[in-house]
Write a protein that holds these residues in place. Structure first.
Motif, PDB file in Angstrom:
ATOM      1  N   ARG A  52      -0.174  -2.237   4.181  1.00  0.00           N
ATOM      2  CA  ARG A  52      -0.779  -3.573   3.861  1.00  0.00           C
ATOM      3  C   ARG A  52      -0.119  -3.938   2.734  1.00  0.00           C
ATOM      4  O   ARG A  52      -0.125  -3.319   1.940  1.00  0.00           O
ATOM      5  CB  ARG A  52      -2.188  -3.181   3.512  1.00  0.00           C
ATOM      6  N   PHE A  88      -1.454  -7.864  -0.636  1.00  0.00           N
ATOM      7  CA  PHE A  88      -1.372  -8.799  -0.691  1.00  0.00           C
ATOM      8  C   PHE A  88      -0.564  -9.376  -1.941  1.00  0.00           C
ATOM      9  O   PHE A  88      -0.119  -8.196  -2.571  1.00  0.00           O
ATOM     10  CB  PHE A  88      -3.079  -8.492  -0.911  1.00  0.00           C
ATOM     11  N   PHE A 119      -9.682  -5.757  -8.777  1.00  0.00           N
ATOM     12  CA  PHE A 119      -8.786  -5.894  -7.880  1.00  0.00           C
ATOM     13  C   PHE A 119      -9.779  -5.691  -6.546  1.00  0.00           C
ATOM     14  O   PHE A 119      -9.897  -5.284  -5.616  1.00  0.00           O
ATOM     15  CB  PHE A 119      -8.073  -5.121  -7.847  1.00  0.00           C
ATOM     16  N   SER A 139     -11.737  -8.314  -4.780  1.00  0.00           N
ATOM     17  CA  SER A 139     -10.946  -9.799  -4.230  1.00  0.00           C
ATOM     18  C   SER A 139      -9.927  -8.321  -2.789  1.00  0.00           C
ATOM     19  O   SER A 139      -9.617  -9.202  -2.747  1.00  0.00           O
ATOM     20  CB  SER A 139     -10.035 -10.794  -5.106  1.00  0.00           C
ATOM     21  N   HIS A 140      -9.278  -7.554  -3.103  1.00  0.00           N
ATOM     22  CA  HIS A 140      -8.354  -7.239  -3.134  1.00  0.00           C
ATOM     23  C   HIS A 140      -8.979  -5.585  -2.781  1.00  0.00           C
ATOM     24  O   HIS A 140     -10.388  -4.948  -2.636  1.00  0.00           O
ATOM     25  CB  HIS A 140      -6.982  -7.005  -2.819  1.00  0.00           C
ATOM     26  N   GLU A 161       1.193  -1.575   0.146  1.00  0.00           N
ATOM     27  CA  GLU A 161      -0.242  -0.029  -0.449  1.00  0.00           C
ATOM     28  C   GLU A 161       1.060   1.263   0.177  1.00  0.00           C
ATOM     29  O   GLU A 161       0.345   2.831  -0.540  1.00  0.00           O
ATOM     30  CB  GLU A 161      -0.585  -0.379   1.188  1.00  0.00           C
ATOM     31  N   ASP A 163      -5.604 -12.213 -11.811  1.00  0.00           N
ATOM     32  CA  ASP A 163      -6.971 -11.177 -10.605  1.00  0.00           C
ATOM     33  C   ASP A 163      -7.922 -10.101 -11.930  1.00  0.00           C
ATOM     34  O   ASP A 163      -6.740  -8.803 -12.106  1.00  0.00           O
ATOM     35  CB  ASP A 163      -6.845 -10.784  -9.727  1.00  0.00           C
TER      36      ASP A 163
END
Length: 307
Positions: free
Chosen positions: A132, A134, A143, A146-147, A125, A140
């Motif tokens: 943070r 991931f 996002f 999912s994130h 991040e 994917d």
């Protein structure tokens, strides 16, 4: 001590000074553990290194390496592209010789489809791998589902190259990130909404939808060696935090490109058509800060002549 023995490094962990100079490191166990050997030159006989049929994982830095089941580069062979291979799969405990794929070879009749390292991409991040995070290890497309989309400011690519895009479903401005660490994502920061491996795992070829796309790759060393940084789509207006002032050579795979010494296509600029540029002109050598595609196809019969 012969030249092969000089490249032998034995230990339980990576020897940092040796790894920095080596193009390939083989490990006796999966996930980069156990005894290891590292090298930059041909290793025609792993028996001489007491490492025959022992390699189970590998890290390839710089250019691709050809690895073979037999000594003297005989029998079944394949190419390992730059990246991290926590397991060598069907090639595990079978390798008996290896050499840089860029060196002159008598023949390549044994070469199979190139292997590309498995692994994923970790997004952070904040810059410098903070905040943070991931990780994804498969495509994917959104996002936001999912994130958290539009948050990533730094990334680590631990496997093969990844295509990252501004919009969901791999649309909008897209860029290919080569394996490596990106403490700042430059003009991609807080804009990534989808990502996927840039190459199909089975064929080793560019994923469907990327065929024919104009692309260029910058290299930190002369003669297309060292760390590679691939640009796809429109290019990059600012390479700061990505590959700023690091390129010494260039490969244009397709399209008509312009590269400049300053960000936002300013400063000294030159155009490049398809081909390999083993040494950049002095006014751009280790000075490229931005580059972009001008057109998908090079409009002239020959490459640029700056003299």
């Amino acid at each position: 001590m012969n030249c092969l023995s000089r490249h032998l490094i034995v230990g339980m962990t990576v020897f940092a000074a040796g790894s920095a100079m080596a193009d390939v490191t083989f490990y006796e166990s999966e996930n980069f553990t156990g005894r290891q050997i590292s090298g930059r030159e041909s290793m025609p006989n792993f028996r001489a290194l007491d490492f025959n049929d022992r390699a189970r994982s590998a890290i390839v830095e710089g250019g691709a390496w050809e690895v073979c089941v037999g000594t003297q580069f005989d029998n079944d062979c394949t190419l390992l592209q730059p990246g991290r291979y926590p397991t060598l799969g069907e090639w595990s405990k079978r390798i008996s010789s290896a050499r840089p794929a860029s060196m002159p070879m008598a023949d390549m009749r044994h070469s199979a489809v190139a292997m590309r390292s498995t692994g994923g991409i970790v997004f952070f991040e904040s810059e410098n791998f903070a905040g943070r995070q991931f990780m994804i290890d498969e495509p994917d497309a959104n996002f936001g589902r999912s994130h958290a989309s539009d948050r990533a400011q730094s990334a680590i690519v631990e496997g093969g190259a990844w295509e990252v895009c501004n919009d969901a479903d791999f649309r909008g401005g897209c860029r290919v990130l080569a394996p490596g660490r990106y403490p700042a994502l430059g003009d991609l920061a807080r804009r990534i909404s989808s990502a996927r491996p840039a190459y199909d795992a089975r064929s080793g070829m560019p994923r469907d939808g990327m065929h024919g796309r104009a692309s260029a790759t910058l290299y930190s060393g002369a003669n297309l060696t060292g760390r590679a940084f691939a640009l796809g789509g429109e290019g990059a207006g600012n390479l700061d935090g990505l590959f700023n002032d690091r390129a010494s050579s260039l490969r244009v795979e397709r399209g008509y490109w312009i590269f400049c010494s300053d960000a936002n296509m300013r400063g000294e600029c030159r155009t490049f058509g398809p081909g390999d540029y083993a040494q950049l002109p002095s006014d751009l050598d280790n000075r490229i800060s931005s580059g972009r595609r001008i057109s998908n196809d090079y409009p002239y019969a020959g490459s640029p002549n700056w003299r």
